[in-house]
Design a protein around this motif. Structure first.
Motif, PDB file in Angstrom:
ATOM      1  N   ALA A  84       5.687 -54.021 -41.948  1.00  0.00           N
ATOM      2  CA  ALA A  84       4.483 -53.195 -42.061  1.00  0.00           C
ATOM      3  C   ALA A  84       4.635 -51.908 -41.255  1.00  0.00           C
ATOM      4  O   ALA A  84       4.254 -50.823 -41.713  1.00  0.00           O
ATOM      5  N   GLU A  85       5.223 -52.021 -40.056  1.00  0.00           N
ATOM      6  CA  GLU A  85       5.443 -50.824 -39.241  1.00  0.00           C
ATOM      7  C   GLU A  85       6.438 -49.876 -39.905  1.00  0.00           C
ATOM      8  O   GLU A  85       6.255 -48.662 -39.890  1.00  0.00           O
ATOM      9  N   ALA A  86       7.471 -50.435 -40.518  1.00  0.00           N
ATOM     10  CA  ALA A  86       8.460 -49.604 -41.212  1.00  0.00           C
ATOM     11  C   ALA A  86       7.826 -48.899 -42.401  1.00  0.00           C
ATOM     12  O   ALA A  86       8.081 -47.716 -42.652  1.00  0.00           O
ATOM     13  N   HIS A  87       6.985 -49.612 -43.135  1.00  0.00           N
ATOM     14  CA  HIS A  87       6.310 -49.023 -44.290  1.00  0.00           C
ATOM     15  C   HIS A  87       5.384 -47.889 -43.847  1.00  0.00           C
ATOM     16  O   HIS A  87       5.346 -46.815 -44.466  1.00  0.00           O
ATOM     17  N   ALA A  88       4.644 -48.102 -42.753  1.00  0.00           N
ATOM     18  CA  ALA A  88       3.752 -47.065 -42.244  1.00  0.00           C
ATOM     19  C   ALA A  88       4.555 -45.843 -41.793  1.00  0.00           C
ATOM     20  O   ALA A  88       4.151 -44.697 -42.034  1.00  0.00           O
ATOM     21  N   ALA A  89       5.708 -46.080 -41.164  1.00  0.00           N
ATOM     22  CA  ALA A  89       6.553 -44.972 -40.731  1.00  0.00           C
ATOM     23  C   ALA A  89       7.103 -44.201 -41.928  1.00  0.00           C
ATOM     24  O   ALA A  89       7.180 -42.969 -41.915  1.00  0.00           O
ATOM     25  N   GLU A  90       7.483 -44.916 -42.987  1.00  0.00           N
ATOM     26  CA  GLU A  90       7.974 -44.255 -44.202  1.00  0.00           C
ATOM     27  C   GLU A  90       6.879 -43.407 -44.843  1.00  0.00           C
ATOM     28  O   GLU A  90       7.136 -42.289 -45.301  1.00  0.00           O
ATOM     29  N   LEU A  91       5.653 -43.928 -44.882  1.00  0.00           N
ATOM     30  CA  LEU A  91       4.542 -43.160 -45.445  1.00  0.00           C
ATOM     31  C   LEU A  91       4.274 -41.905 -44.615  1.00  0.00           C
ATOM     32  O   LEU A  91       4.051 -40.820 -45.171  1.00  0.00           O
ATOM     33  N   ARG A  92       4.319 -42.050 -43.304  1.00  0.00           N
ATOM     34  CA  ARG A  92       4.106 -40.897 -42.418  1.00  0.00           C
ATOM     35  C   ARG A  92       5.202 -39.857 -42.617  1.00  0.00           C
ATOM     36  O   ARG A  92       4.927 -38.660 -42.664  1.00  0.00           O
ATOM     37  N   ALA A  93       6.449 -40.298 -42.755  1.00  0.00           N
ATOM     38  CA  ALA A  93       7.559 -39.373 -42.972  1.00  0.00           C
ATOM     39  C   ALA A  93       7.411 -38.651 -44.301  1.00  0.00           C
ATOM     40  O   ALA A  93       7.652 -37.443 -44.399  1.00  0.00           O
ATOM     41  N   ALA A  94       6.980 -39.374 -45.347  1.00  0.00           N
ATOM     42  CA  ALA A  94       6.783 -38.747 -46.653  1.00  0.00           C
ATOM     43  C   ALA A  94       5.665 -37.707 -46.576  1.00  0.00           C
ATOM     44  O   ALA A  94       5.770 -36.622 -47.161  1.00  0.00           O
ATOM     45  N   GLU A  95       4.607 -38.030 -45.830  1.00  0.00           N
ATOM     46  CA  GLU A  95       3.501 -37.088 -45.667  1.00  0.00           C
ATOM     47  C   GLU A  95       3.968 -35.825 -44.934  1.00  0.00           C
ATOM     48  O   GLU A  95       3.637 -34.698 -45.330  1.00  0.00           O
ATOM     49  N   LEU A  96       4.753 -36.009 -43.888  1.00  0.00           N
ATOM     50  CA  LEU A  96       5.262 -34.857 -43.145  1.00  0.00           C
ATOM     51  C   LEU A  96       6.219 -34.018 -43.982  1.00  0.00           C
ATOM     52  O   LEU A  96       6.202 -32.790 -43.905  1.00  0.00           O
ATOM     53  N   ARG A  97       7.048 -34.677 -44.803  1.00  0.00           N
ATOM     54  CA  ARG A  97       7.942 -33.924 -45.688  1.00  0.00           C
ATOM     55  C   ARG A  97       7.142 -33.107 -46.692  1.00  0.00           C
ATOM     56  O   ARG A  97       7.462 -31.957 -46.979  1.00  0.00           O
ATOM     57  N   ALA A  98       6.072 -33.705 -47.231  1.00  0.00           N
ATOM     58  CA  ALA A  98       5.233 -32.989 -48.196  1.00  0.00           C
ATOM     59  C   ALA A  98       4.559 -31.784 -47.532  1.00  0.00           C
ATOM     60  O   ALA A  98       4.491 -30.698 -48.124  1.00  0.00           O
ATOM     61  N   ARG A  99       4.070 -31.964 -46.299  1.00  0.00           N
ATOM     62  CA  ARG A  99       3.455 -30.839 -45.588  1.00  0.00           C
ATOM     63  C   ARG A  99       4.466 -29.731 -45.317  1.00  0.00           C
ATOM     64  O   ARG A  99       4.155 -28.544 -45.446  1.00  0.00           O
ATOM     65  N   ALA A 100       5.669 -30.111 -44.934  1.00  0.00           N
ATOM     66  CA  ALA A 100       6.707 -29.118 -44.667  1.00  0.00           C
ATOM     67  C   ALA A 100       7.063 -28.356 -45.935  1.00  0.00           C
ATOM     68  O   ALA A 100       7.235 -27.130 -45.912  1.00  0.00           O
ATOM     69  N   GLU A 101       7.178 -29.062 -47.041  1.00  0.00           N
ATOM     70  CA  GLU A 101       7.489 -28.407 -48.312  1.00  0.00           C
ATOM     71  C   GLU A 101       6.355 -27.471 -48.720  1.00  0.00           C
ATOM     72  O   GLU A 101       6.582 -26.363 -49.187  1.00  0.00           O
ATOM     73  N   GLN A 102       5.114 -27.903 -48.525  1.00  0.00           N
ATOM     74  CA  GLN A 102       3.966 -27.068 -48.861  1.00  0.00           C
ATOM     75  C   GLN A 102       3.948 -25.818 -47.985  1.00  0.00           C
ATOM     76  O   GLN A 102       3.686 -24.712 -48.458  1.00  0.00           O
ATOM     77  N   ALA A 103       4.266 -25.967 -46.707  1.00  0.00           N
ATOM     78  CA  ALA A 103       4.300 -24.825 -45.801  1.00  0.00           C
ATOM     79  C   ALA A 103       5.424 -23.870 -46.193  1.00  0.00           C
ATOM     80  O   ALA A 103       5.253 -22.650 -46.134  1.00  0.00           O
ATOM     81  N   ARG A 104       6.565 -24.409 -46.616  1.00  0.00           N
ATOM     82  CA  ARG A 104       7.676 -23.569 -47.041  1.00  0.00           C
ATOM     83  C   ARG A 104       7.319 -22.766 -48.285  1.00  0.00           C
ATOM     84  O   ARG A 104       7.630 -21.588 -48.388  1.00  0.00           O
ATOM     85  N   THR A 105       6.670 -23.402 -49.232  1.00  0.00           N
ATOM     86  CA  THR A 105       6.322 -22.702 -50.468  1.00  0.00           C
ATOM     87  C   THR A 105       5.210 -21.678 -50.232  1.00  0.00           C
ATOM     88  O   THR A 105       5.191 -20.635 -50.879  1.00  0.00           O
ATOM     89  N   SER A 106       4.302 -21.952 -49.316  1.00  0.00           N
ATOM     90  CA  SER A 106       3.225 -20.984 -49.058  1.00  0.00           C
ATOM     91  C   SER A 106       3.704 -19.805 -48.217  1.00  0.00           C
ATOM     92  O   SER A 106       3.113 -18.737 -48.248  1.00  0.00           O
ATOM     93  N   ASP A 107       4.789 -19.997 -47.464  1.00  0.00           N
ATOM     94  CA  ASP A 107       5.334 -18.905 -46.639  1.00  0.00           C
ATOM     95  C   ASP A 107       6.214 -17.950 -47.433  1.00  0.00           C
ATOM     96  O   ASP A 107       6.496 -16.846 -46.985  1.00  0.00           O
ATOM     97  N   ARG A 108       6.657 -18.352 -48.609  1.00  0.00           N
ATOM     98  CA  ARG A 108       7.518 -17.484 -49.422  1.00  0.00           C
ATOM     99  C   ARG A 108       6.714 -16.323 -49.972  1.00  0.00           C
ATOM    100  O   ARG A 108       5.588 -16.489 -50.446  1.00  0.00           O
ATOM    101  N   PRO A 109       7.307 -15.129 -49.935  1.00  0.00           N
ATOM    102  CA  PRO A 109       6.595 -13.971 -50.519  1.00  0.00           C
ATOM    103  C   PRO A 109       6.567 -14.055 -52.034  1.00  0.00           C
ATOM    104  O   PRO A 109       7.490 -14.536 -52.672  1.00  0.00           O
ATOM    105  N   SER A 110       5.498 -13.594 -52.631  1.00  0.00           N
ATOM    106  CA  SER A 110       5.348 -13.668 -54.088  1.00  0.00           C
ATOM    107  C   SER A 110       6.066 -12.542 -54.777  1.00  0.00           C
ATOM    108  O   SER A 110       6.250 -11.496 -54.354  1.00  0.00           O
TER     109      SER A 110
END
Length: 110
Positions: A84-110
């Protein structure tokens, strides 16, 4: 006995001459593992004395294989908690990766 900078430098030079600069990382890694194992064994002996009669509490017995500490497989309840702890850590990592990707795409100039 106080060691000044000159003495420490001479000791480091002697170590470099004895082992060579290529083997020092492996030697220091091995020394660190050995100290970690020694510290763990000393703590285990201290815990054994405090439990009384040399019987460990609920801590599983530890053995060493090629210098690394190995513990037996956890019980079913412990395995469920760990899963259960491993699953929660995987979900947290996926959430952080998604946030990082969203931040990368929003920082790119249009």
């Amino acid at each position: 006995m106080n060691l000044g900078p000159l003495e420490i430098g001479l000791i480091i030079l002697a170590i470099l001459l004895l082992f060579g600069y290529k083997k020092l990382p492996d030697a220091s890694r091995s020394l660190g593992r050995s100290l970690r194992i020694f510290k763990g064994e000393m703590k285990g002996m201290k815990d054994d004395d405090s439990v009384g009669g040399g019987v460990r509490g609920k801590e599983p017995a530890k053995t060493t294989v090629r210098g690394e500490i190995v513990t037996p497989a956890p019980s079913t309840a412990e395995a469920d908690v760990l899963a259960a702890e491993a699953h929660a850590a995987e979900l947290r990592a996926a959430e952080l990766r998604a946030r990082a990707e969203q931040a990368r795409t929003s920082d790119r100039p249009s």
